[in-house]
Design a protein around this motif. Structure first.
Motif, short mmCIF file in Angstrom:
data_model
loop_
_atom_site.label_atom_id
_atom_site.label_comp_id
_atom_site.label_asym_id
_atom_site.label_seq_id
_atom_site.Cartn_x
_atom_site.Cartn_y
_atom_site.Cartn_z
N VAL A 168 0.86 -1.18 0.00
CA VAL A 168 0.00 0.00 0.00
C VAL A 168 0.90 1.22 0.00
N ARG A 169 0.68 2.11 -0.97
CA ARG A 169 1.54 3.28 -1.10
C ARG A 169 0.75 4.54 -0.80
N SER A 170 1.42 5.52 -0.25
CA SER A 170 0.82 6.84 -0.09
C SER A 170 1.91 7.83 -0.44
N GLY A 171 1.69 8.57 -1.52
CA GLY A 171 2.79 9.33 -2.08
C GLY A 171 3.83 8.34 -2.53
N GLY A 172 5.06 8.56 -2.19
CA GLY A 172 6.08 7.59 -2.56
C GLY A 172 6.29 6.54 -1.49
N ARG A 173 5.60 6.69 -0.37
CA ARG A 173 5.92 5.91 0.81
C ARG A 173 5.11 4.62 0.88
N VAL A 174 5.73 3.56 1.38
CA VAL A 174 5.00 2.34 1.69
C VAL A 174 4.34 2.51 3.05
N VAL A 175 3.01 2.36 3.09
CA VAL A 175 2.30 2.56 4.36
C VAL A 175 1.53 1.30 4.77
N GLY A 176 1.77 0.21 4.07
CA GLY A 176 1.09 -1.01 4.45
C GLY A 176 1.29 -2.08 3.40
N VAL A 177 0.62 -3.20 3.64
CA VAL A 177 0.72 -4.31 2.69
C VAL A 177 -0.68 -4.80 2.34
N ASP A 178 -0.82 -5.31 1.13
CA ASP A 178 -2.01 -6.08 0.77
C ASP A 178 -1.70 -7.54 1.01
N THR A 179 -2.69 -8.25 1.55
CA THR A 179 -2.47 -9.67 1.81
C THR A 179 -3.68 -10.46 1.34
#
Lengths: 868, 400
Positions: B196-207
């Motif tokens: 999960v991305r927000s801007g360029g940042r990884v903020v989570g995962v899809d599982t």
């Protein structure tokens, strides 16, 4: 006891054998297990609990009856063919290694259209059908004779004989007995272990299609005391009765959850035993009437809940009742032998009717047939049978590991859900039988404990049954482990008394000691000869790659740090190669033979790697370049004649000599076509004489004869190393280690600034351009007699030796020099070129050696000796 | 009711964590433990697509040593060694760490040079190391054939007395239990399918069980690192190869230590239960499938019998393969990535098990502080750009 008649044993050939020192007799056709059973011999006590154990099965799935036979540490007695004089020792789960294996093991590689695995009913039918089509068929079976479970059913033996005879009539069909298909690898590649007298044969078979007719293994039932000797698998009881004429008991309780065990009950009755069938199913089997009419008793909705007796079973509990017996034949259903199907990548599905995992989707060209495909009697699954007292600690799931239902419950209680975790926690399935009888029962116990569905099984891995190390090793042992490469001149070196060193796969003369001479003395003598007179070295092991094609020059330009495209024909140039990360990879001299033809030499140990490197770049990056690379290392013998008098020796034999340093001529030497080059790895005048390998020895002997008046001295790799080190020439792999650039070696001159080459971009990276990298320098020990050990680490003189000690580098090469009259060394040293004239210390275990940092060239820095 | 031998809960997955660790192997579990223990970060999930510690942690040959040549390697592996030496006590779980000594045999003059160099470097780096002559090798491990008649005679060996073996499953379970007790959620059967991305940042995962928010996402998925990283648009300099190992039947004690031979290419020890555990070189092709080729096993056993004739009557019971992620310099990659919020721990090649405690320790530090510890600073991704490689394989010299 042995029945008076029947079976497939040869009663005219009695055999004597011992178990744990006690002598018994059996017959040809017995297994060690059937003969033990006929003589009421127990298996060894269990591994941890020391409980008495008996034979349970009749095949490879046997969990208990492991024996040491002579030096063989661990064999299931059920798989040992009885031969006269076998001395077996029963084991408690561990074998003993004591002696090497001198058996004869070899390997065969074969192809077939159809490989049928398993010579039982389904496998025979498949093999005959395939054979009739004219296909090349292999039929492999682990037993000494074909038939599989048919060998336990005498009424099928006539059909069996007919089929076996028909198979034998097919010219393209090959039957392998005593041959276990143990591994199923990618691209229908299967491995077969065949037992042969005094050893074995490993078959590697690539099959068009594979028929897996591997049968099924029966499951035990899990009740209290189910490990007591006399508790056996029902199918095994039938095998012992019919195939070996051994009746394991006179009063039998047959406990089952399916119809298959009724055949055992009927055969037991036929043999004169008393039989009580306890069938866990409430609804009576249609076969019950047959048992009753044969004189047996059948109770539906009944199961064994416990056993007594010591060591052999004497009675069982049937709920509230007790029944005396000396044999308990159990059947908890059957597991298709899906090992190979799974190894091949095939998937499994759980079949409710048979409570078993059966093949689902095949991933390679294989098909499972017969009981291996789940064609089995339906069962009423009953994974655990509670004891009257509620205990679970004698309900054995894996007898060989002494693991019980209580152990499984401990694992699930610890939070484990996966069968793999439970396996590892309890060690169930990790023993010699790899869980062949325990695996699916464990899954059932886990499912019951968690109140969930049956979890998937653990992974099936090769080998299906244990395979001797010696069989897999085959004949690749001793000298054949990695066949030694020797030059055409090798025999001369041996006769001359050379000591050898292994360099890559090659055996190279290291030095040639005279009688009574130490290595140091020999090397100093050899060095002196090369510097003052003439020496000679067999340099045939250097890698040689011929590069042919209109783009050969361009290709070399890209591979080497320096340029070759404009090298004139008839001349040679030293070149260096880097890997993509800019580190020195290999070096050597390249000769231009013609406009479109070069000969590149490599280091001895790196020849194959360099050719691979060339091919990788050609094939993956530059397929457009018109170049072919061919290894010609073994086509040439190379004789390096070195020293101020070398010209007189070679001149006496060669029709023509190269005009200058780094030039070569194609001429004759000693009347043999030869290529003579002026190349020097010692700084001295030197000639490299290259002739066809066939003539190598003759020309070497001619050189020795021509040099005799000059005291020509053969020298080995050690002297070569000293001579080149005196000149500061690095050896790739000794003075470099994969972290060294050409610039670190002080060889800026060899790195082209104009053209591109592999590794060039990396040389511009910040770290590779760092000024304080480790650089090649010379070292002169302050005490000129002190020899620095190669591999000594270097530190600044005032460094406290409390770890971690900051290190500056290490000694890469170190020798005594005849020419210098002292010791010297080469080293990789941080900022080394800035430390010239400074002292560094080499702290060793017992002392410290001080040395002065110098230029790496110790001898003839002006290069005056090169032209003689 | 709590079971007396409870190892871990099987917790419900929350929708958000401070740190999500992708991969429940040894390194992932150790990282979770040290995050909680050393840095007080307990709102942590370890997501494991299969069963805990079922990848390389379950497949290695359990050898532990720290006698690496390069200063950077010696430092991190020696840190691991010190943690190993206190681990049973710290985790209150017997990991069966047996410091029986590790021999690395030398068979060529080049091997000897390399071995002596390593012994000298190890000593100055504070790593125990000795150089043994062939006779001393025989004394330490009587079953090694030191006769000059074998194809590549034993010319000597390095010995690290503190090296040895441990029980890999126990190590994993000990870390898992300790992390679980500190509040870490160990979630099995949970496969990460994307980021999960927000801007360029990884903020989570899809599982496979839905999206999970995370303050930081830390990959610890050896054998599959490059696949996962590519889901975040990160191309790792990693090649994945099968590495096979095998065991024999259980045997009475016959082999007292650990013997490794790079040149003849086999390493072997005898496990606590009694089986011989053997490993060898990697299968040459790239693969994510956890199985190898039979010819590698054949070479390995030929090598084993050459060095240990007494193994001739032993049998192979089981072979298997793990997948090793190898980097260009054969050293690990542990640290932040160019993708904010995403950390990577991979590339341990064949050295992953022995590094487990230090790997988790420095990775936890890196995640907690957002920058590497001094021990793993040399092992950043940036070294492939700067060229500051830690080339352990460089020491494996070629023969001239």
């Amino acid at each position: 006891m042995r029945l008076p008649s029947g079976g497939r044993i040869d009663r005219t050939t009695p055999l004597t054998f011992t178990v744990d020192g006690v002598t018994h007799t059996g017959y040809r056709g017995d297994t060690l297990a059937s003969a033990m059973l006929a003589n009421n011999v127990l298996a060894g006590p269990s591994i941890h609990l020391g409980r008495p154990r008996g034979i349970v099965a009749a095949g490879v799935e046997e969990p208990n009856a492991l024996v040491q036979v002579g030096p063989e540490p661990m064999l299931p007695a059920t798989t040992v063919e009885l031969t006269d004089g076998i001395e077996a020792t029963t084991l408690s789960g561990r074998g003993r290694l004591a002696t090497p294996n001198d058996g004869y093991f070899d390997k065969t590689y074969a192809h077939c259209d159809v490989l049928v695995v398993g010579g039982g009913r389904a496998g025979l039918a498949a093999a005959v059908e395939a054979g009739r089509s004219g296909a090349r068929v292999f039929l492999a079976d682990e037993q000494p004779e074909l038939g599989g479970s048919l060998l336990s059913t005498p009424d099928t033996w006539e059909w069996l004989d007919t089929v076996v005879a028909e198979l034998a009539s097919f010219p393209e069909t090959r039957v392998l007995t005593r041959a276990t298909v143990f591994g199923y690898y990618d691209h229908n590649y299967l491995s077969i272990a065949q037992r042969r007298p005094g050893g074995g044969r490993l078959w590697h078979v690539r099959a068009g299609r594979v028929v897996l007719a591997t049968g099924a293994h029966e499951r035990p039932l899990v009740f209290a005391g189910n490990d007591r000797p006399g508790v056996m698998l029902a199918g095994a009881v039938r095998t012992y009765l019919n195939r070996y004429a051994v009746r394991p008991g006179r009063r039998a309780v047959v406990c089952t959850n399916n119809d298959s065990a009724y055949a055992t009950a009927l055969d037991l009755l036929e043999s004169g035993a008393e039989v009580l069938v306890a069938d866990v199913r409430d609804e009576e089997s249609a076969l019950a009437a047959l048992v009753r009419s044969a004189g047996g008793e059948v109770r539906a909705g009944t199961t064994v809940t416990g056993t007594t007796g010591s060591p052999w079973v004497t009675s069982v509990s049937l709920g509230s009742e007790t029944a005396d017996c000396d044999l308990v034949a159990v059947s908890g259903g059957w597991n298709p032998v899906v090992h190979l199907h799974s190894q091949a990548g095939g998937t499994l599905r759980y079949d409710d009717a048979t409570a078993a995992f059966v093949p689902d989707v095949a991933r390679q060209a294989h098909v499972s047939v017969g009981s291996a495909n789940g064609e089995l009697d339906p069962v009423h699954p009953l994974w655990t049978i509670p004891a009257a007292d509620g205990s679970w600690d004698t309900h054995f799931v894996d007898q060989q590991r002494d693991a019980t239902v209580a152990d499984v419950l401990r694992a699930t209680g610890a939070g484990m859900r996966s069968a793999e975790h439970v396996k590892r926690y309890t060690t169930i399935g990790t023993a010699h039988d790899q869980g062949k009888t325990a695996g699916v029962n464990t899954l059932g116990v886990i499912a019951e404990a968690l109140g969930a569905g049956t979890p998937g099984p653990t992974t099936y891995r090769p080998p299906y049954t244990p395979v001797p190390f010696a069989l897999l090793a085959g004949r690749d042992r001793g000298a054949l482990l990695d066949p030694a490469r020797v030059t055409p001149i090798h025999a001369w070196h041996v006769a001359r008394g050379a000591e050898f060193e292994n360099v890559g796969q090659w055996r190279r003369p290291w030095y040639y000691p005279l009688p009574g001479e130490t290595m140091t003395e020999a090397v100093l003598r050899e060095c002196r000869a090369a510097r003052e007179g003439v020496g000679v070295q067999d340099a045939s092991t250097l890698g040689k790659i011929e590069l042919v094609g209109p783009d050969a020059g361009e290709f070399l330009n890209r591979m080497y740090t320096n340029a070759f495209a404009k090298l004139p024909v008839g001349t040679a140039r030293y070149g260096m190669m880097c890997t993509a990360d800019g580190m020195v990879f290999d070096d050597g001299v390249v000769l231009r033979l013609a406009e479109d033809r070069y000969l590149a030499t490599t280091t001895t140990g790196n020849a194959a790697a360099v050719l691979d490197h060339f091919e990788e770049w050609l094939q993956t990056e530059w397929p457009d370049l018109r170049v072919h690379c061919t290894s010609v290392t073994e086509q040439w013998a190379t004789i390096a004649v070195v020293g101020p008098l070398s010209g007189r020796v070679v001149g006496a034999l060669a029709a023509d000599l190269p005009p200058k340093f780094m030039a070569f001529v194609d001429t004759t030497v000693h009347g043999v076509p030869a290529r003579v080059a002026r190349i020097s790895f010692s700084g001295e005048l030197a000639y490299e004489v290259n002739v066809a390998g066939w003539h190598g020895l003759a020309v070497w002997e001619a050189v020795m004869a021509a040099g005799e008046e000059f005291g020509i001295t053969p020298y080995g790799t050690e002297t070569m190393h000293v001579l080149r080190a005196e000149k500061g020439y690095p050896i790739v792999g000794q003075d470099t280690d994969g972290t060294v650039t050409p610039l670190d070696l002080g060889m800026d001159w060899i790195v082209s600034k104009r053209k591109s080459f592999v590794g060039k971009r990396s040389l511009r990276r910040p770290d590779t351009a760092r000024p304080d990298r480790k650089q090649l320098v010379g070292l002169l020990p302050v005490d000129p007699d002190d020899l620095l050990p190669e591999g000594a680490q270097l530190v600044a003189p005032d460094t406290p030796l409390d770890p971690p000690v900051p290190m500056l580098g290490h000694v890469t090469s170190s020798y005594r020099s005849a020419a210098l009259g002292r010791t010297f060394a080469l080293a990789l040293l941080r900022s080394g070129r800035d430390r010239l004239g400074q002292v560094v210390h080499a702290p060793l275990a017992d002392r410290t050696i001080a040395a002065i940092v110098t230029e790496p060239v110790f001898y003839d820095p002006e290069g005056t000796r090169r032209d003689g | 009711m709590t079971h007396p031998d409870r190892l871990w809960r099987n917790p419900c997955l929350k929708w958000s964590y401070d740190v999500v660790i992708v991969g429940g192997g040894g390194h992932g579990l150790a990282t979770a433990y040290y995050l909680a223990r050393e840095h007080g970060i307990t709102n942590v999930a370890v997501l494991e697509k299969g069963w805990l510690a079922g990848g390389n942690m379950a497949r290695n040959t359990t050898i532990i040593r720290s006698n690496y040549l390069m200063d950077e390697s010696a430092a991190i592996y020696e840190h691991a060694m010190k943690l190993w030496e206190g681990l049973s006590d710290e985790l209150d779980y017997d990991i069966l760490f047996s410091q029986r000594g590790v021999l690395n045999l030398a068979h060529t003059l080049g091997d000897v040079r390399e071995g002596v160099r390593r012994v000298n470097a190890n000593r100055l780096n504070g790593v125990d190391a000795e150089w043994l002559t062939p006779d001393q090798v025989k004394e330490f491990c009587p079953i090694v054939d030191i006769s000059p008649d074998v194809r590549y005679p034993v010319l000597g060996a390095t010995l690290q007395p503190r090296g040895g073996i441990a029980k890999h499953d126990h190590v994993a379970w000990a870390y898992a239990r300790a992390a679980d007790r500190l509040g870490v959620d160990l979630v099995q059967g949970c496969e990460v399918t994307g980021f999960v991305r927000s801007g360029g940042r990884v903020v989570g995962v899809d599982t496979n069980r839905g999206p999970i928010r995370a303050g930081a996402v830390a990959l610890a998925s050896a054998g599959h690192s490059s696949v996962l990283a590519s889901l975040a648009g990160l191309r790792l300099p990693i090649q994945s190869h099968p590495l096979q190992a095998m065991v024999s039947e259980l045997l009475e004690p016959v082999h007292p230590c650990v013997v490794m031979s790079n040149h003849v290419h086999v390493y072997v020890s005898q496990a606590h239960k009694g089986e011989l555990v053997l490993g060898a070189g990697i299968d040459p092709f790239n693969s994510y499938a956890q199985r190898g080729s039979v010819h590698v096993v054949e070479h390995q056993l030929a090598a084993a019998l050459e060095l240990f004739p007494v193994f001739g009557h032993a049998h192979v019971l089981r072979t298997w393969a793990g997948i090793v992620d190898t980097s260009p310099d054969a050293s690990p990659i542990v640290g932040p990535t160019p993708v904010p919020g995403l950390y990577v721990n991979c590339g341990w090649g064949t050295g992953g098990f022995k590094a487990t405690p230090a790997s988790g320790w420095v990775y936890a530090h890196t995640i907690a502080h957002g920058e590497p510890h001094a021990l793993n600073r040399p092992f950043g991704l940036d070294r492939f750009t700067t060229g500051a490689l830690v080339d352990e394989h460089g020491a494996a010299a070629v023969a001239h």
